[in-house]
Design an enzyme around this catalytic site. Structure first.
Site, short mmCIF file in Angstrom:
data_model
loop_
_atom_site.label_atom_id
_atom_site.label_comp_id
_atom_site.label_asym_id
_atom_site.label_seq_id
_atom_site.Cartn_x
_atom_site.Cartn_y
_atom_site.Cartn_z
N LYS A 226 4.15 -42.13 -75.54
CA LYS A 226 3.81 -42.73 -76.83
C LYS A 226 2.75 -43.82 -76.73
O LYS A 226 2.05 -44.10 -77.70
CB LYS A 226 5.08 -43.29 -77.51
CG LYS A 226 5.96 -42.16 -78.01
CD LYS A 226 7.15 -42.63 -78.80
CE LYS A 226 7.93 -41.44 -79.33
NZ LYS A 226 9.28 -41.76 -79.74
N LYS B 69 8.06 -29.38 -77.12
CA LYS B 69 9.31 -29.65 -77.85
C LYS B 69 9.03 -29.64 -79.36
O LYS B 69 8.01 -30.17 -79.79
CB LYS B 69 9.79 -31.03 -77.39
CG LYS B 69 11.05 -31.51 -77.99
CD LYS B 69 11.33 -32.94 -77.55
CE LYS B 69 10.67 -33.96 -78.46
NZ LYS B 69 11.07 -35.35 -78.20
N LYS C 67 8.22 -33.66 -85.07
CA LYS C 67 7.38 -33.95 -86.23
C LYS C 67 5.98 -34.39 -85.78
O LYS C 67 4.99 -33.99 -86.37
CB LYS C 67 8.07 -35.07 -87.02
CG LYS C 67 7.46 -35.31 -88.35
CD LYS C 67 8.28 -34.71 -89.46
CE LYS C 67 7.65 -35.09 -90.78
NZ LYS C 67 8.41 -34.75 -91.93
#
Ligand code: TYM
Length: 350
Positions: free
Chosen positions: A126, A210, A213
């Protein structure tokens, strides 16, 4: 785990074992959330004392619009109740409605090595390419540890991607107990749905990463059949099957793996053979999957429509959930503050 901590993990005093899990309010849940976690939550709710939390304070570690966040929380709450979480058998609440989560996070920060946080795969992913990385992103797993340990939960049903955060939680509990005395259990992760590993890591429509969203590769849990059809039509299948008459390998095809959840065994066996013998095309296989998902999730869509028509009911569920959660959280924080020498009661006998 010591006996005291083991008892705490089971809710104490021979009560039902305690379960905690959380989900970020990225709007409506998707099939990865559902197959990897939520349907397991529904199963556990009857047998365990369950706390399920919409983790809005985790969500703000990424860029977000404050005006949109409450709506995302409500949409997710609708998905969860529609999926079968019953406020009679579990406690469903929003993280920011229980301020003890952030208080315990701060206290846990003092026993968590920075190196452990910097090693987290999700932190690395991230923070990749960001000019400045906010400290919340680094401390994200400490908040997750606080979520779980605030309820002294012994079991945490999650998808495979959360395994590392669970290991960190166990480390936090161990270090805190070593410093302040045995109190927290070391919670166990319950990964996937327990059915031969299915649902541990549901792949997205690209067939490689995976379902999530952020990767924009999801099938939303409450999508109408037409939208499911559009999404499934875009799914990547066996790359070796270029032409209609090329034999396929269903075992490398994510569309076929999704059939595993939504199509009955006889039809699935037939699809498998017909793919291998090129007597069915990918589009036919995808249409069957679309039908399976749309039919399988129809009851959820119906419940969601009823809930959306009655937003007050969802708000009430969340308010009652927060009240129950605060009772337990308050008891834990009382003991934590006492043991750490903090707060007005510190220094007095237990
Ligand atoms: P989140 O919001 O990303 O996902 C919620 C749950 O869904 C599972 N999941 C998946 N499982 C299988 N395949 C997938 N493609 C897939 N995508 C999501 C996740 O593993 C998770 O169980 N950090 C957590 C939220 C959290 C939490 C907690 C979880 C905060 N505090 C305490 C457990 C306990 C997260 O971002 O999950």
């Amino acid at each position: 785990m010591s006996q005291a901590a083991a008892v705490a993990g089971s809710g104490g005093g021979g009560a039902r074992p305690r379960v905690f899990s959380g989900i970020q309010p990225s709007g409506e849940a998707h099939l990865g959330n559902y197959l990897g976690a939520i349907r397991r939550w529904v199963e556990l709710a009857g047998d365990y004392e369950c706390f399920f939390c919409i983790v809005d304070e985790h969500a703000i570690t990424q860029r977000y619009e404050p005006d949109e966040l409450p709506g995302r929380v409500t949409d997710l709450a609708v998905s969860l109740v529609a999926a079968g979480l019953d406020p009679e058998t579990c406690t469903l609440f929003v993280q920011s409605h229980v301020p003890e989560h952030t208080e315990l996070t701060w206290l846990f920060n003092t026993v968590t090595p920075i190196g452990d946080l910097q090693r987290m795969t999700q932190f690395k992913e991230k923070s990749l390419g960001q000019a400045t990385v906010n400290a919340g992103l680094l401390n994200y797993p400490v908040l997750q540890a606080a979520d779980i340990l605030l309820y002294r939960a012994g079991l945490v049903p999650v998808g495979e991607d959360q395994r590392q955060h669970l290991e960190l939680t166990r480390g936090v509990a161990r270090r805190w107990n070593a410093r302040f005395g045995d109190y927290f259990p070391e919670p166990e992760a319950l990964i996937g749905d327990g059915g031969g590993g299915a649902g541990r890591r549901v792949l997205g429509l690209d067939g490689v990463s995976k379902m999530s969203k952020t990767s924009d590769n999801t099938i939303p849990l409450l999508a109408e059949e037409s939208e499911i059809g559009r999404r499934v039509a875009s799914a990547v299948t066996d790359p070796a099957r270029v032409r209609r008459n090329d034999p396929g390998n269903p075992h490398v095809c994510n569309v076929f793996s999704l059939h595993g959840f939504f199509t009955d065994a006889d039809e699935r066996d037939e699809i498998e053979v017909r793919c291998q013998t090129a007597t069915i095309g990918c589009m036919q296989c995808k249409k069957a999957l679309t039908r399976g998902i749309a039919d399988g999730l129809a009851p959820l869509r119906e419940r969601a429509a009823e809930l959306r028509a009655n937003p007050g009911a969802v708000a009430e569920i969340l308010a009652a959930g927060a009240e129950r959660a605060r009772q337990v959280a308050g008891e834990t924080m009382h003991e934590v503050r006492r043991r750490m020498g903090l707060g007005p009661g510190a220094g007095r006998p237990a």
